[in-house]
Design a protein around this motif. Structure first.
Motif, PDB file in Angstrom:
ATOM      1  N   PHE A  68       2.446  14.628  29.308  1.00 17.79           N
ATOM      2  CA  PHE A  68       2.469  13.906  29.135  1.00 17.79           C
ATOM      3  C   PHE A  68       2.260  13.507  27.587  1.00 17.79           C
ATOM      4  CE2 PHE A  68       0.895   9.471  26.825  1.00 17.79           C
ATOM      5  CZ  PHE A  68       1.953   8.729  27.382  1.00 17.79           C
ATOM      6  N   ALA A  69       1.108  14.632  27.166  1.00 19.82           N
ATOM      7  CA  ALA A  69       0.724  15.003  25.391  1.00 19.82           C
ATOM      8  C   ALA A  69       2.330  15.823  25.064  1.00 19.82           C
ATOM      9  CB  ALA A  69      -0.350  15.203  25.375  1.00 19.82           C
ATOM     10  N   ALA A  70       2.427  16.666  25.355  1.00 19.08           N
ATOM     11  CA  ALA A  70       3.123  17.593  25.297  1.00 19.08           C
ATOM     12  C   ALA A  70       5.291  16.603  24.895  1.00 19.08           C
ATOM     13  CB  ALA A  70       3.803  18.652  25.733  1.00 19.08           C
ATOM     14  N   ILE A  79      -1.959  15.666  10.432  1.00 16.88           N
ATOM     15  CA  ILE A  79      -2.247  16.793   9.839  1.00 16.88           C
ATOM     16  C   ILE A  79      -3.847  15.355  10.108  1.00 16.88           C
ATOM     17  CG2 ILE A  79      -3.712  17.079   8.062  1.00 16.88           C
ATOM     18  CD1 ILE A  79      -1.291  17.038   6.348  1.00 16.88           C
ATOM     19  N   VAL A  80      -3.926  14.654  10.314  1.00 16.99           N
ATOM     20  CA  VAL A  80      -5.236  13.321  10.942  1.00 16.99           C
ATOM     21  C   VAL A  80      -4.944  13.905  12.086  1.00 16.99           C
ATOM     22  CG1 VAL A  80      -5.704  11.719  11.071  1.00 16.99           C
ATOM     23  CG2 VAL A  80      -5.050  12.279   8.664  1.00 16.99           C
ATOM     24  N   ARG A 119      -9.989  15.818  17.673  1.00 21.20           N
ATOM     25  CA  ARG A 119      -9.815  17.036  18.424  1.00 21.20           C
ATOM     26  C   ARG A 119      -9.389  16.479  19.481  1.00 21.20           C
ATOM     27  NH1 ARG A 119     -13.459  17.162  23.233  1.00 21.20           N
ATOM     28  NH2 ARG A 119     -13.555  18.783  24.062  1.00 21.20           N
ATOM     29  N   LYS A 120      -9.692  15.283  19.718  1.00 18.56           N
ATOM     30  CA  LYS A 120      -9.025  13.903  20.835  1.00 18.56           C
ATOM     31  C   LYS A 120      -7.793  13.997  20.544  1.00 18.56           C
ATOM     32  CE  LYS A 120      -9.937   9.893  23.543  1.00 18.56           C
ATOM     33  NZ  LYS A 120     -10.380   8.604  23.264  1.00 18.56           N
ATOM     34  N   THR A 121      -6.983  13.958  19.593  1.00 18.02           N
ATOM     35  CA  THR A 121      -5.498  14.376  19.341  1.00 18.02           C
ATOM     36  C   THR A 121      -5.126  15.466  19.173  1.00 18.02           C
ATOM     37  OG1 THR A 121      -5.499  12.753  17.045  1.00 18.02           O
ATOM     38  CG2 THR A 121      -5.689  11.671  18.832  1.00 18.02           C
ATOM     39  N   PHE A 130      -1.953  16.661  21.287  1.00 22.78           N
ATOM     40  CA  PHE A 130      -0.795  16.053  21.217  1.00 22.78           C
ATOM     41  C   PHE A 130      -0.137  16.009  19.387  1.00 22.78           C
ATOM     42  CE2 PHE A 130       0.819  11.694  18.426  1.00 22.78           C
ATOM     43  CZ  PHE A 130       2.056  12.137  19.640  1.00 22.78           C
ATOM     44  N   GLY A 131      -0.791  16.323  18.801  1.00 20.15           N
ATOM     45  CA  GLY A 131      -0.338  16.683  16.697  1.00 20.15           C
ATOM     46  C   GLY A 131      -0.316  18.514  17.211  1.00 20.15           C
ATOM     47  N   GLN A 132      -0.928  18.596  18.100  1.00 19.25           N
ATOM     48  CA  GLN A 132       0.597  20.568  17.812  1.00 19.25           C
ATOM     49  C   GLN A 132       1.426  20.268  17.930  1.00 19.25           C
ATOM     50  OE1 GLN A 132      -1.803  22.147  20.556  1.00 19.25           O
ATOM     51  NE2 GLN A 132      -3.540  23.518  18.565  1.00 19.25           N
ATOM     52  N   TYR A 133       1.814  19.736  19.083  1.00 17.31           N
ATOM     53  CA  TYR A 133       3.385  19.310  19.551  1.00 17.31           C
ATOM     54  C   TYR A 133       4.195  18.395  18.953  1.00 17.31           C
ATOM     55  CZ  TYR A 133       2.557  22.026  23.922  1.00 17.31           C
ATOM     56  OH  TYR A 133       2.260  22.790  25.205  1.00 17.31           O
TER      57      TYR A 133
END
Length: 120
Positions: A30-32, A78-79, A84-86, A89-92
């Motif tokens: 899902f996050a990816a 960047i945020v 840590r929690k996001t 999602f941020g990486q993808y």
């Protein structure tokens, strides 16, 4: 024997109350998927929308001078990477942004190359 049945009934009631909540917690991609496609949309829609909004509000010359402020929107991924929690999602999202920018830049350079070569 009644304890497992009551747990199953409670889980079914919870699933009926929130039918799509399982996507957010148990599906491994899902996050990816959402991050990658959000990054693609972010690269294409944010600069275009920002340019359109500037053009509606200001003259052409003023909008052209204000357009570099679109870089402020880079704070969003960047945020997402910093928390840590996001982070996943941020990486993808960053990956989607990078690959979209590479594809758009590559296709634009090939089109420009062939147009210049055909003209010569």
């Amino acid at each position: 024997m009644s304890a497992p049945e009551s747990v199953e009934v409670r889980d079914e009631e919870h699933a009926r109350a929130r039918p799509f909540e399982w996507w957010h917690h148990s599906h491994p991609t899902f996050a990816a998927l959402t991050g990658f496609f959000s990054g693609m949309l972010f690269v294409t829609a944010v600069p275009g929308g920002f340019a359109a909004l500037l053009r509606l509000l200001f003259s052409y010359d003023r909008a052209e001078k204000l357009f570099p402020w679109v870089a402020v929107f880079l704070v969003v991924p960047i945020v997402l990477l910093a928390r840590r929690k996001t982070r996943r999602f941020g990486q993808y999202m960053a990956l989607g942004m990078l690959l979209t920018a590479l594809v758009v830049g590559g296709v634009a350079s090939l089109v420009l190359y062939f147009m210049v070569r055909a003209d010569a």
